[in-house]
Design a protein around this motif. Structure first.
Motif, PDB file in Angstrom:
ATOM      1  N   GLY A   1       5.268   8.905 -55.496  1.00  0.00           N
ATOM      2  CA  GLY A   1       5.022  10.327 -55.659  1.00  0.00           C
ATOM      3  C   GLY A   1       6.273  11.049 -56.095  1.00  0.00           C
ATOM      4  N   THR A   2       6.480  12.250 -55.562  1.00  0.00           N
ATOM      5  CA  THR A   2       7.560  13.120 -56.030  1.00  0.00           C
ATOM      6  C   THR A   2       8.920  12.573 -55.630  1.00  0.00           C
ATOM      7  OG1 THR A   2       6.123  15.021 -55.780  1.00  0.00           O
ATOM      8  CG2 THR A   2       8.472  15.453 -55.979  1.00  0.00           C
ATOM      9  N   ILE A   3       9.822  12.586 -56.589  1.00  0.00           N
ATOM     10  CA  ILE A   3      11.202  12.163 -56.352  1.00  0.00           C
ATOM     11  C   ILE A   3      12.098  13.384 -56.468  1.00  0.00           C
ATOM     12  CG2 ILE A   3      13.096  10.738 -57.198  1.00  0.00           C
ATOM     13  CD1 ILE A   3      11.021   8.851 -58.337  1.00  0.00           C
ATOM     14  N   VAL A   4      12.989  13.524 -55.480  1.00  0.00           N
ATOM     15  CA  VAL A   4      13.886  14.678 -55.476  1.00  0.00           C
ATOM     16  C   VAL A   4      14.853  14.530 -56.631  1.00  0.00           C
ATOM     17  CG1 VAL A   4      15.627  15.931 -54.192  1.00  0.00           C
ATOM     18  CG2 VAL A   4      13.686  14.928 -52.987  1.00  0.00           C
ATOM     19  N   SER A   5      14.975  15.547 -57.449  1.00  0.00           N
ATOM     20  CA  SER A   5      15.913  15.516 -58.587  1.00  0.00           C
ATOM     21  C   SER A   5      17.176  16.267 -58.239  1.00  0.00           C
ATOM     22  CB  SER A   5      15.250  16.115 -59.825  1.00  0.00           C
ATOM     23  OG  SER A   5      14.889  17.460 -59.571  1.00  0.00           O
ATOM     24  N   ASN A   6      18.197  16.042 -59.043  1.00  0.00           N
ATOM     25  CA  ASN A   6      19.472  16.730 -58.808  1.00  0.00           C
ATOM     26  C   ASN A   6      19.371  18.226 -59.120  1.00  0.00           C
ATOM     27  OD1 ASN A   6      20.817  14.434 -58.018  1.00  0.00           O
ATOM     28  ND2 ASN A   6      21.331  13.837 -60.145  1.00  0.00           N
TER      29      ASN A   6
ATOM     30  N   ASN B   1      14.235  -1.959 -43.838  1.00  0.00           N
ATOM     31  CA  ASN B   1      14.772  -0.731 -43.232  1.00  0.00           C
ATOM     32  C   ASN B   1      14.926   0.417 -44.224  1.00  0.00           C
ATOM     33  OD1 ASN B   1      15.087  -2.176 -40.794  1.00  0.00           O
ATOM     34  ND2 ASN B   1      17.054  -2.965 -41.516  1.00  0.00           N
ATOM     35  N   ALA B   2      14.151   0.399 -45.289  1.00  0.00           N
ATOM     36  CA  ALA B   2      14.189   1.488 -46.267  1.00  0.00           C
ATOM     37  C   ALA B   2      12.756   1.876 -46.582  1.00  0.00           C
ATOM     38  CB  ALA B   2      14.907   1.063 -47.531  1.00  0.00           C
ATOM     39  N   PRO B   3      12.292   3.039 -46.118  1.00  0.00           N
ATOM     40  CA  PRO B   3      10.910   3.442 -46.348  1.00  0.00           C
ATOM     41  C   PRO B   3      10.583   3.486 -47.828  1.00  0.00           C
ATOM     42  CG  PRO B   3      12.034   4.954 -44.850  1.00  0.00           C
ATOM     43  CD  PRO B   3      13.074   4.057 -45.416  1.00  0.00           C
ATOM     44  N   LYS B   4       9.485   2.865 -48.187  1.00  0.00           N
ATOM     45  CA  LYS B   4       9.029   2.920 -49.582  1.00  0.00           C
ATOM     46  C   LYS B   4       8.195   4.162 -49.780  1.00  0.00           C
ATOM     47  CE  LYS B   4       7.276  -1.117 -49.107  1.00  0.00           C
ATOM     48  NZ  LYS B   4       6.483  -2.350 -49.346  1.00  0.00           N
ATOM     49  N   GLN B   5       8.368   4.813 -50.921  1.00  0.00           N
ATOM     50  CA  GLN B   5       7.633   6.023 -51.202  1.00  0.00           C
ATOM     51  C   GLN B   5       7.051   5.942 -52.612  1.00  0.00           C
ATOM     52  OE1 GLN B   5       9.956   9.539 -50.776  1.00  0.00           O
ATOM     53  NE2 GLN B   5      10.711   9.013 -48.753  1.00  0.00           N
TER      54      GLN B   5
ATOM     55  N   PHE C   1      16.842   6.253 -54.922  1.00  0.00           N
ATOM     56  CA  PHE C   1      17.083   5.280 -55.995  1.00  0.00           C
ATOM     57  C   PHE C   1      15.760   4.661 -56.438  1.00  0.00           C
ATOM     58  CE2 PHE C   1      17.887   0.879 -57.366  1.00  0.00           C
ATOM     59  CZ  PHE C   1      18.838   1.083 -58.360  1.00  0.00           C
ATOM     60  N   VAL C   2      15.564   4.625 -57.743  1.00  0.00           N
ATOM     61  CA  VAL C   2      14.367   4.015 -58.317  1.00  0.00           C
ATOM     62  C   VAL C   2      14.786   2.768 -59.084  1.00  0.00           C
ATOM     63  CG1 VAL C   2      12.362   4.317 -59.808  1.00  0.00           C
ATOM     64  CG2 VAL C   2      13.309   6.282 -58.571  1.00  0.00           C
ATOM     65  N   PRO C   3      14.447   1.562 -58.588  1.00  0.00           N
ATOM     66  CA  PRO C   3      14.830   0.345 -59.307  1.00  0.00           C
ATOM     67  C   PRO C   3      14.094   0.220 -60.632  1.00  0.00           C
ATOM     68  CG  PRO C   3      13.400  -0.187 -57.445  1.00  0.00           C
ATOM     69  CD  PRO C   3      13.718   1.269 -57.333  1.00  0.00           C
ATOM     70  N   THR C   4      14.803  -0.213 -61.649  1.00  0.00           N
ATOM     71  CA  THR C   4      14.213  -0.360 -62.977  1.00  0.00           C
ATOM     72  C   THR C   4      13.052  -1.347 -62.967  1.00  0.00           C
ATOM     73  OG1 THR C   4      16.337   0.118 -64.020  1.00  0.00           O
ATOM     74  CG2 THR C   4      14.704  -1.010 -65.380  1.00  0.00           C
ATOM     75  N   ILE C   5      13.158  -2.387 -62.167  1.00  0.00           N
ATOM     76  CA  ILE C   5      12.170  -3.452 -62.146  1.00  0.00           C
ATOM     77  C   ILE C   5      10.832  -3.007 -61.565  1.00  0.00           C
ATOM     78  CG2 ILE C   5      12.760  -4.397 -59.875  1.00  0.00           C
ATOM     79  CD1 ILE C   5      12.124  -6.436 -63.077  1.00  0.00           C
ATOM     80  N   ASP C   6      10.845  -1.898 -60.776  1.00  0.00           N
ATOM     81  CA  ASP C   6       9.604  -1.423 -60.148  1.00  0.00           C
ATOM     82  C   ASP C   6       9.738   0.074 -59.889  1.00  0.00           C
ATOM     83  OD1 ASP C   6       7.314  -0.936 -58.778  1.00  0.00           O
ATOM     84  OD2 ASP C   6       7.665  -2.388 -57.174  1.00  0.00           O
ATOM     85  N   SER C   7       9.313   0.884 -60.836  1.00  0.00           N
ATOM     86  CA  SER C   7       9.475   2.339 -60.743  1.00  0.00           C
ATOM     87  C   SER C   7       8.574   2.975 -59.688  1.00  0.00           C
ATOM     88  CB  SER C   7       9.207   2.982 -62.104  1.00  0.00           C
ATOM     89  OG  SER C   7       7.900   2.667 -62.561  1.00  0.00           O
ATOM     90  N   ASP C   8       7.650   2.201 -59.093  1.00  0.00           N
ATOM     91  CA  ASP C   8       6.799   2.743 -58.032  1.00  0.00           C
ATOM     92  C   ASP C   8       7.500   2.759 -56.683  1.00  0.00           C
ATOM     93  OD1 ASP C   8       4.674   3.197 -59.729  1.00  0.00           O
ATOM     94  OD2 ASP C   8       3.811   1.197 -59.423  1.00  0.00           O
ATOM     95  N   ASN C   9       8.628   2.065 -56.601  1.00  0.00           N
ATOM     96  CA  ASN C   9       9.392   2.016 -55.351  1.00  0.00           C
ATOM     97  C   ASN C   9      10.532   3.023 -55.381  1.00  0.00           C
ATOM     98  OD1 ASN C   9       8.818  -0.075 -53.177  1.00  0.00           O
ATOM     99  ND2 ASN C   9       8.447  -1.250 -55.047  1.00  0.00           N
ATOM    100  N   VAL C  10      10.768   3.636 -54.239  1.00  0.00           N
ATOM    101  CA  VAL C  10      11.901   4.554 -54.083  1.00  0.00           C
ATOM    102  C   VAL C  10      12.698   4.125 -52.850  1.00  0.00           C
ATOM    103  CG1 VAL C  10      12.633   6.936 -53.699  1.00  0.00           C
ATOM    104  CG2 VAL C  10      10.618   6.458 -55.116  1.00  0.00           C
ATOM    105  N   TRP C  11      13.992   3.871 -53.037  1.00  0.00           N
ATOM    106  CA  TRP C  11      14.856   3.470 -51.934  1.00  0.00           C
ATOM    107  C   TRP C  11      15.760   4.626 -51.560  1.00  0.00           C
ATOM    108  CZ3 TRP C  11      16.902  -1.753 -54.347  1.00  0.00           C
ATOM    109  CH2 TRP C  11      15.821  -2.647 -54.484  1.00  0.00           C
ATOM    110  N   HIS C  12      16.003   4.773 -50.267  1.00  0.00           N
ATOM    111  CA  HIS C  12      16.865   5.848 -49.780  1.00  0.00           C
ATOM    112  C   HIS C  12      18.324   5.407 -49.733  1.00  0.00           C
ATOM    113  CE1 HIS C  12      13.856   8.899 -48.455  1.00  0.00           C
ATOM    114  NE2 HIS C  12      13.064   7.833 -48.491  1.00  0.00           N
ATOM    115  N   ASP C  13      19.207   6.358 -49.805  1.00  0.00           N
ATOM    116  CA  ASP C  13      20.641   6.102 -49.735  1.00  0.00           C
ATOM    117  C   ASP C  13      21.002   5.681 -48.314  1.00  0.00           C
ATOM    118  OD1 ASP C  13      23.365   6.030 -49.875  1.00  0.00           O
ATOM    119  OD2 ASP C  13      23.630   8.127 -50.437  1.00  0.00           O
ATOM    120  N   LEU C  14      21.489   4.452 -48.157  1.00  0.00           N
ATOM    121  CA  LEU C  14      21.915   3.951 -46.852  1.00  0.00           C
ATOM    122  C   LEU C  14      23.435   3.880 -46.753  1.00  0.00           C
ATOM    123  CD1 LEU C  14      19.307   1.071 -46.352  1.00  0.00           C
ATOM    124  CD2 LEU C  14      19.199   3.429 -45.523  1.00  0.00           C
ATOM    125  N   GLY C  15      24.110   4.734 -47.512  1.00  0.00           N
ATOM    126  CA  GLY C  15      25.569   4.759 -47.494  1.00  0.00           C
ATOM    127  C   GLY C  15      26.198   4.135 -48.712  1.00  0.00           C
TER     128      GLY C  15
END
Length: 356
Positions: free
Chosen positions: A351-356, A345-349, A255-269
């Motif tokens: 760079g490359t974002i996995v696409s569908n 508890n969500a690693p920030k990343q 997940f890439v939040p609109t407010i900060d596109s440099d952050n990537v959050w992982h799916d925690l359920g």
């Protein structure tokens, strides 16, 4: 086992319940949670037999209690009821309140006077009123009155115990104490309980399973921990625990939040409904506040509330307003401070974002 099968209830052109399906297992403690007007009390009245459904059926152990053609009256159902207002009779003593249902309930005591008194004594001892048996309601405190109402309801050993916001008339300390009493009674009686409330903390604290209702529909049914950590709809996320609904874009399990596109959050359920809407639900305690020069999203503290065990912050992030809870030992911030915000508890990343 109580089964509510596709039950609807209409009052003229207004639909109070929309095709409700619900199963209540033997000995299960169910809390029905929702705001005023959501249909929870209507559901309770249908279970009690105070009225019949417009559509659908209600059954107990394969016996139909209510349908569009027939409604078994309350006095012929093996149920107990605890009302919000206690509903005690001023001319009856505590013992007489317990005796009354033992003479008229389907599970009434059929033995002699000695057996009847033994049942009364046992129930009063269970709720801690054995020393107050001869007192009248006017001589009791609010908590004692509530115990009388509970004793009257459980005396005939009902299979189903219905509670309509039974603690709402009590003060905060007494509510906490009565929660313990109700849990104790549940263990002792092993009755199925349906507990109607609008208090999310109450539901989370005492129920085995919570039914969240909104506008006559069931939004989610789940154990308290699952409901809190894995909400399935926006209503559940914001009504139970006040989630922050962060807008952004889902790409696979990232997940890439609109407010900060440099952050990537992982799916925690996160539920699929949130992914479809481009939302990541975040509980107030899942965020972490940092100094303004830290990496992460930036916001401005607009409100600070000290709560003893934690500090509750309201933070303006772009056009959104988020609620963030921090430990009292964490760095303190004041109204007007610019802060950094990250997801715990969500690693920030980057760079490359996995696409569908």
């Amino acid at each position: 086992m109580i089964k509510v099968n596709h039950v609807s209830k209409k009052y003229g052109s207004f639909t109070a319940l929309h095709a409700i399906d619900l199963e209540i297992g033997d000995g299960e403690f169910i809390a029905v949670l929702g705001p005023s007007g959501c249909g929870k009390t209507t559901l309770l009245k249908l279970l009690a037999g105070f009225m019949g459904p417009t559509d659908g059926t209600i059954s107990m152990d394969d016996t139909v209690l209510a349908s569009t053609k027939h409604v078994l009256p309350p006095e012929k159902r093996n149920i107990g009821m605890v009302f919000q207002s206690f509903a005690l009779w001023p001319h009856m003593t505590v013992a007489e309140h317990v005796k009354f249902p033992l003479s008229y309930h389907p599970n009434k005591v059929k033995e002699g006077r000695k057996e009847l008194q033994a049942r009364i004594d046992k129930v009063l001892k269970l709720v801690g009123l054995d020393a107050l048996a001869e007192r009248y309601p006017s001589e009791l405190s609010g908590g004692q009155k509530q115990r009388v109402a509970l004793a009257r309801a459980i005396a005939p050993l009902p299979n189903l115990l219905l509670m309509d916001e039974p603690l709402s008339a009590l003060d905060v300390e007494l509510r906490m104490e009565m929660r313990k009493e109700i849990q104790k009674l549940h263990r002792e009686t092993k009755a199925s309980i349906v507990f109607v409330t609008h208090d999310q903390g109450e539901a989370l604290a005492i129920a085995d399973k919570i039914v969240v209702m909104n506008q006559g529909r069931i939004e989610q049914i789940a154990p308290p921990e699952v409901l809190y950590t894995r909400p399935e709809t926006e209503f559940v996320a914001t009504f139970v625990g006040k989630c922050n609904l962060v807008k952004g874009q889902w790409r696979g399990d990232q997940f890439v939040p609109t407010i900060d596109s440099d952050n990537v959050w992982h799916d925690l359920g996160v539920a699929d409904s949130f992914k479809t809407s481009g939302i990541y639900p975040v509980r107030p305690e899942q965020f972490q506040l940092m100094a303004a020069d830290s990496k992460g999203m930036q916001g401005v503290v607009s409100f600070v509330q000290y709560q003893g065990h934690e500090i509750q912050y309201t933070v303006e992030v772009g056009e959104a307003t988020w609620t963030i809870h921090e430990s009292v030992v964490a760095t303190r911030f004041e109204t007007g401070d610019v802060v950094g915000i990250s997801l715990k508890n969500a690693p920030k990343q980057t760079g490359t974002i996995v696409s569908n």
